[in-house]
Scaffold this motif. Structure first.
Motif, PDB file in Angstrom:
ATOM      1  N   THR A 230       1.051  -1.121   0.006  1.00 34.77           N
ATOM      2  CA  THR A 230      -0.003   0.061  -0.069  1.00 34.77           C
ATOM      3  C   THR A 230       0.733   1.231  -0.162  1.00 34.77           C
ATOM      4  O   THR A 230       1.946   1.398   0.857  1.00 34.77           O
ATOM      5  CB  THR A 230      -0.885  -0.108   1.331  1.00 34.77           C
ATOM      6  N   PRO A 231       0.719   2.029  -1.094  1.00 33.25           N
ATOM      7  CA  PRO A 231       1.698   3.322  -1.102  1.00 33.25           C
ATOM      8  C   PRO A 231       1.695   4.256   0.158  1.00 33.25           C
ATOM      9  O   PRO A 231       0.587   4.210   0.970  1.00 33.25           O
ATOM     10  CB  PRO A 231       0.860   3.972  -2.198  1.00 33.25           C
ATOM     11  N   ARG A 232       2.704   4.225   0.484  1.00 31.54           N
ATOM     12  CA  ARG A 232       3.167   5.382   1.658  1.00 31.54           C
ATOM     13  C   ARG A 232       4.494   6.134   1.201  1.00 31.54           C
ATOM     14  O   ARG A 232       5.434   5.901   1.978  1.00 31.54           O
ATOM     15  CB  ARG A 232       3.351   4.448   2.729  1.00 31.54           C
ATOM     16  N   PRO A 233       4.416   6.842   0.379  1.00 32.34           N
ATOM     17  CA  PRO A 233       5.597   7.395  -0.479  1.00 32.34           C
ATOM     18  C   PRO A 233       6.137   8.620   0.577  1.00 32.34           C
ATOM     19  O   PRO A 233       5.280   9.205   1.335  1.00 32.34           O
ATOM     20  CB  PRO A 233       5.290   7.971  -1.505  1.00 32.34           C
ATOM     21  N   GLY A 234       7.252   8.749   0.421  1.00 33.14           N
ATOM     22  CA  GLY A 234       7.966   9.914   1.170  1.00 33.14           C
ATOM     23  C   GLY A 234       9.490   9.828   1.156  1.00 33.14           C
ATOM     24  O   GLY A 234       9.988   8.726   1.316  1.00 33.14           O
ATOM     25  N   ALA A 235      10.298  11.075   1.229  1.00 28.76           N
ATOM     26  CA  ALA A 235      11.585  10.998   1.272  1.00 28.76           C
ATOM     27  C   ALA A 235      11.987  11.102   2.722  1.00 28.76           C
ATOM     28  O   ALA A 235      11.227  11.520   3.600  1.00 28.76           O
ATOM     29  CB  ALA A 235      12.159  12.354   0.509  1.00 28.76           C
ATOM     30  N   ALA A 236      13.160  10.361   2.875  1.00 27.52           N
ATOM     31  CA  ALA A 236      13.811  10.533   4.379  1.00 27.52           C
ATOM     32  C   ALA A 236      14.268  11.812   4.685  1.00 27.52           C
ATOM     33  O   ALA A 236      14.412  12.669   3.524  1.00 27.52           O
ATOM     34  CB  ALA A 236      14.889   9.381   4.352  1.00 27.52           C
ATOM     35  N   PRO A 237      14.416  12.108   5.668  1.00 31.87           N
ATOM     36  CA  PRO A 237      15.202  13.594   6.085  1.00 31.87           C
ATOM     37  C   PRO A 237      16.515  13.724   5.457  1.00 31.87           C
ATOM     38  O   PRO A 237      17.260  12.758   5.163  1.00 31.87           O
ATOM     39  CB  PRO A 237      15.117  13.390   7.758  1.00 31.87           C
ATOM     40  N   LEU A 238      16.847  14.940   5.149  1.00 34.22           N
ATOM     41  CA  LEU A 238      17.846  15.079   4.321  1.00 34.22           C
ATOM     42  C   LEU A 238      19.177  14.649   4.857  1.00 34.22           C
ATOM     43  O   LEU A 238      19.953  13.986   4.384  1.00 34.22           O
ATOM     44  CB  LEU A 238      17.756  16.636   3.869  1.00 34.22           C
ATOM     45  N   PRO A 239      19.390  15.147   6.192  1.00 34.53           N
ATOM     46  CA  PRO A 239      20.567  14.413   7.110  1.00 34.53           C
ATOM     47  C   PRO A 239      20.579  13.263   6.943  1.00 34.53           C
ATOM     48  O   PRO A 239      21.798  12.477   6.753  1.00 34.53           O
ATOM     49  CB  PRO A 239      20.433  15.091   8.386  1.00 34.53           C
ATOM     50  N   ARG A 240      19.542  12.221   7.087  1.00 36.37           N
ATOM     51  CA  ARG A 240      19.458  10.882   7.154  1.00 36.37           C
ATOM     52  C   ARG A 240      20.260  10.447   5.607  1.00 36.37           C
ATOM     53  O   ARG A 240      20.840   9.619   5.599  1.00 36.37           O
ATOM     54  CB  ARG A 240      18.470  10.261   7.713  1.00 36.37           C
ATOM     55  N   MET A 241      19.552  11.052   4.668  1.00 33.59           N
ATOM     56  CA  MET A 241      19.929  10.452   3.250  1.00 33.59           C
ATOM     57  C   MET A 241      21.277  10.698   2.989  1.00 33.59           C
ATOM     58  O   MET A 241      21.958  10.081   2.458  1.00 33.59           O
ATOM     59  CB  MET A 241      19.119  11.466   2.213  1.00 33.59           C
ATOM     60  N   ILE A 242      21.702  11.983   3.671  1.00 33.99           N
ATOM     61  CA  ILE A 242      23.399  12.280   3.219  1.00 33.99           C
ATOM     62  C   ILE A 242      24.307  11.425   3.964  1.00 33.99           C
ATOM     63  O   ILE A 242      25.324  11.258   3.368  1.00 33.99           O
ATOM     64  CB  ILE A 242      23.522  13.932   3.429  1.00 33.99           C
ATOM     65  N   ALA A 243      23.760  11.129   5.242  1.00 32.93           N
ATOM     66  CA  ALA A 243      24.677  10.344   5.838  1.00 32.93           C
ATOM     67  C   ALA A 243      24.911   8.836   5.454  1.00 32.93           C
ATOM     68  O   ALA A 243      25.738   8.357   5.423  1.00 32.93           O
ATOM     69  CB  ALA A 243      24.317  10.143   7.442  1.00 32.93           C
ATOM     70  N   ALA A 244      23.729   8.494   4.962  1.00 37.52           N
ATOM     71  CA  ALA A 244      23.558   7.083   4.512  1.00 37.52           C
ATOM     72  C   ALA A 244      24.456   6.890   3.116  1.00 37.52           C
ATOM     73  O   ALA A 244      25.053   6.117   2.870  1.00 37.52           O
ATOM     74  CB  ALA A 244      22.071   6.815   4.070  1.00 37.52           C
ATOM     75  N   GLN A 245      24.213   8.184   2.328  1.00 35.34           N
ATOM     76  CA  GLN A 245      25.057   8.247   1.262  1.00 35.34           C
ATOM     77  C   GLN A 245      26.392   8.355   1.167  1.00 35.34           C
ATOM     78  O   GLN A 245      27.340   7.648   0.378  1.00 35.34           O
ATOM     79  CB  GLN A 245      24.392   9.281  -0.054  1.00 35.34           C
ATOM     80  N   THR A 246      26.905   9.093   2.286  1.00 34.08           N
ATOM     81  CA  THR A 246      28.324   9.185   2.566  1.00 34.08           C
ATOM     82  C   THR A 246      28.951   7.886   3.122  1.00 34.08           C
ATOM     83  O   THR A 246      29.879   7.468   2.670  1.00 34.08           O
ATOM     84  CB  THR A 246      28.414  10.299   3.737  1.00 34.08           C
ATOM     85  N   ALA A 247      28.313   7.180   3.791  1.00 31.71           N
ATOM     86  CA  ALA A 247      28.727   6.054   4.375  1.00 31.71           C
ATOM     87  C   ALA A 247      28.772   5.065   3.204  1.00 31.71           C
ATOM     88  O   ALA A 247      29.807   4.193   3.047  1.00 31.71           O
ATOM     89  CB  ALA A 247      27.682   5.305   5.481  1.00 31.71           C
ATOM     90  N   LEU A 248      27.875   4.883   2.428  1.00 30.27           N
ATOM     91  CA  LEU A 248      27.926   3.955   1.332  1.00 30.27           C
ATOM     92  C   LEU A 248      28.999   4.122   0.232  1.00 30.27           C
ATOM     93  O   LEU A 248      29.842   3.387  -0.078  1.00 30.27           O
ATOM     94  CB  LEU A 248      26.618   3.797   0.499  1.00 30.27           C
ATOM     95  N   GLU A 249      29.296   5.440  -0.113  1.00 27.59           N
ATOM     96  CA  GLU A 249      30.164   5.930  -1.048  1.00 27.59           C
ATOM     97  C   GLU A 249      31.744   5.704  -0.468  1.00 27.59           C
ATOM     98  O   GLU A 249      32.436   5.108  -1.178  1.00 27.59           O
ATOM     99  CB  GLU A 249      30.104   7.473  -1.274  1.00 27.59           C
TER     100      GLU A 249
END
Ligand SMILES: Nc1ncnc2c1ncn2[C@@H]1O[C@H](COP(=O)(O)OP(=O)(O)OP(=O)(O)O)[C@@H](O)[C@H]1O
Ligand SMILES: [Mg+2]
Lengths: 308, 255
Positions: B7-26
């Motif tokens: 069931t759709p429940r779209p939404g972006a994560a908070p920016l700091p969380r996205m940036i932290a996750a992306q930094t960790a992955l990179e």
């Protein structure tokens, strides 16, 4: 606004240099439905879908996705739309679960990643990195990445290309579950059985235009008529048979003893033919109904020769 | 999975969380890649140890490690911000990673922020390691740490701009070859291990304008000679940073 289409494409034109990939294409995708886009290689399926995803700016025409402009309103659309690219999209050194967990972290209310991994049979990928996964595993990961963020609408570009029959059936089930839970699905495929099995709506595109659209049933009915064949004594008088059949049907004996009945072949027509045979003391050997499949319709519309 | 799972429940994560996750992955991708580690850790370490222990190159008066350590730090910055970032980003572009991320809720500027943070995290790890080794080899650094920090940041900006420019315009294979070649040429001709005054005068004035020369000479001014702030070198790096980042922003192709 429930019935407003999720995707509305009007007169889309997209050129790459001098090459026109999409040439005045119209497409309407109903909310909550599964829409399959079919077409030969190079027909413009990926270009159309990627324009809806906001990757390309139309050269002419308009595109609306969830009522928004995919380029101008990209920021608002991205969380709501799931994307499965025709290929690639994953760090070559990332593991399947790692990449999926990462995509989940970019969303506010993602699916349970472990359950999704289990569901798509990605658990046995283990610590293997993306570049060493099998083609089918890569494909399933890409599908998982499209749905993990709980989107309202997903675009799946050839979701079952390169899948084994089990994985294909499991992908079909997933698409059905998405639909049942209210997700709108747009997919492209080269498998007619897939479109017949999954799609509420089919759009056949060729050379950048929609050349046919409708439900699979409508398309199969709308194309060539179905045919009933049998063999019997040569030289039967078909006149009385044609009178007994509904209007628009025909009967012929293309080869001596081989009979072909054309028309809308349904159980009633079959009964009429067999009782006529009984009256004339004919044993209809090898009686068979040739149902026109979407593949017949597709080949009829797009021609049988190979495309560039 | 049961009914209602999707069931759709779209939404972006908070920016700091996205940036932290992306930094960790990179950062994980970078540290997992063997060739990248060779470039960012093993080569700088080997050069530092080898050339401090053996007097192959005449590094002038004083302990050779005092000359070498600043050059090796400059090399470390170049290896991560320029060579490593160019190669990784070039292949991400080639394999559709940048394209796929562009369809995710992560905005482009946030992706670039994460890439920069990942470069900085890697540099911190490199600097800690190389500093420890240099100190063990008898390095006695001087000068103002803040000047060092400013030079490192300017150098990172300059190299990132050039690396991203390359990754965003050339084919991945071409980036791989060119980034390695440039690394090698700048290693030799950029005052990293061979003092610039070993080159002819005419060559010196040109080589001195290279970003790696500006960074290694600037760091040397502070760390070896105790200068407060080498403005000329900082200026050269700033110009490279503006040119490189500006051109990258203009010419970068995501697909
Ligand atoms: N980036 C591009 N640059 C130039 N031409 C392109 C580009 N992308 C697609 N084309 C051309 O546009 C046409 C449509 O391509 P598209 O990828 O949309 O086809 P498709 O229907 O998805 O085909 P397939 O079934 O093979 O995936 C093709 O002739 C293709 O060569
Ligand atoms: Mg395609």
């Amino acid at each position: 606004m429930e019935n407003e289409p999720v995707v509305q494409v009007k007169g889309l034109v997209k050129r790459y240099g001098t090459k026109t990939a999409v040439n005045g294409l119209d497409l309407v995708v109903a909310t909550g439905a599964v829409t399959a886009v079919l077409g030969p290689n190079g027909a413009g399926k990926t270009t159309t879908i990627e324009t809806c995803e906001g990757y390309r700016r139309p050269d002419a025409g308009t595109v609306r996705v969830l009522g928004l402009d995919p380029v101008a309103d990209a920021e608002r659309l991205r969380p709501r739309v799931g994307v499965m690219l025709q290929s690639g999209g994953v760090y070559s050194g990332a593991r399947a679960d790692e990449m999926l967990r990462h995509m989940a972290k970019l969303h506010a209310h993602p699916l349970d990643v472990d359950a999704l991994i289990e569901r798509l049979g990605l658990a046995d990928c283990g610590r293997t990195t993306y570049r060493r996964l099998s083609g089918g595993q890569q494909q399933r990961l890409s599908l998982a990445m499209a749905v993990v963020g709980r989107p309202e609408l997903v675009f799946l570009d050839e979701p079952t290309a390169g899948l084994d029959p089990q994985a294909r059936r499991s992908t079909w089930d997933l698409v059905r579950e998405l639909r049942a839970d209210g997700v709108s699905v747009v997919l492209t495929t080269h498998f007619m059985d897939e479109a017949e099995a999954l799609a509420d709506d089919v759009a056949i595109i060729d050379a950048g235009r929609v050349i046919a659209r409708g439900s699979p049933e409508q398309l199969c009915r709308g194309g060539a008529e179905n045919t009933l064949r049998f063999t019997g004594r040569p030289g039967l008088d078909l006149g009385s048979l044609v009178k007994a059949l509904p209007d628009g049907s025909g009967a012929a004996e293309p080869l001596p003893g081989t009979y072909r009945i054309t028309g809308s072949v349904d159980p009633q027509l079959l009964a009429t033919v067999t009782s006529w045979c009984a009256q004339h003391d004919v044993m209809p050997e090898g009686i068979s109904v040739e149902r026109h499949t979407l593949e017949d319709v597709f080949l009829e519309l797009t021609g049988k020769e190979l495309r560039a | 999975m049961s009914a209602g799972t999707y069931t759709p429940r779209p939404g972006a994560a908070p920016l700091p969380r996205m940036i932290a996750a992306q930094t960790a992955l990179e950062t994980r991708m970078l540290l997992r890649n063997g060739e990248q580690l060779l470039l960012t850790v093993i080569i700088p370490t080997l050069l530092l140890v080898l050339f401090s222990a053996v007097d192959i190159v005449d590094t002038g008066s004083g302990a050779s490690v005092d000359f070498l350590a600043p050059g090796i730090l400059a090399l470390a910055v170049m290896s991560t911000a320029f060579t490593g970032q160019a190669i990784a980003t070039g292949f991400e572009r080639r394999y559709g990673v940048l394209k796929r991320l562009a369809a995710s809720p992560l905005p482009r500027w946030a992706l670039m922020t994460a890439k920069t943070l990942s470069v900085l995290v890697t540099e911190v790890l490199q600097i800690v390691l190389l500093t420890a080794i240099a100190l063990a080899l008898g390095w006695s650094p001087e000068g103002n740490p803040l000047s060092v920090l400013l030079l490192l940041v300017l150098g990172t900006a300059a190299f990132s701009g050039l690396g991203l420019l390359m990754a965003g315009t050339l084919k991945a294979e071409a980036t791989l070859a060119a980034a390695n070649l440039v690394f090698l040429l700048l290693l030799v001709g950029g005052g990293v291990i061979v003092p610039l005054d070993k080159f002819p005068d005419a060559a010196q004035s040109v080589l001195g304008l290279l970003p790696v020369s500006a960074l290694s000479e600037g760091l040397r001014d502070v760390l070896q000679h105790g200068a407060s702030m080498p403005w000329a070198e900082a200026g050269i790096l700033a110009v490279w940073a503006v040119l490189g980042l500006g051109a990258a922003a203009k010419f970068f192709r995501w697909e």
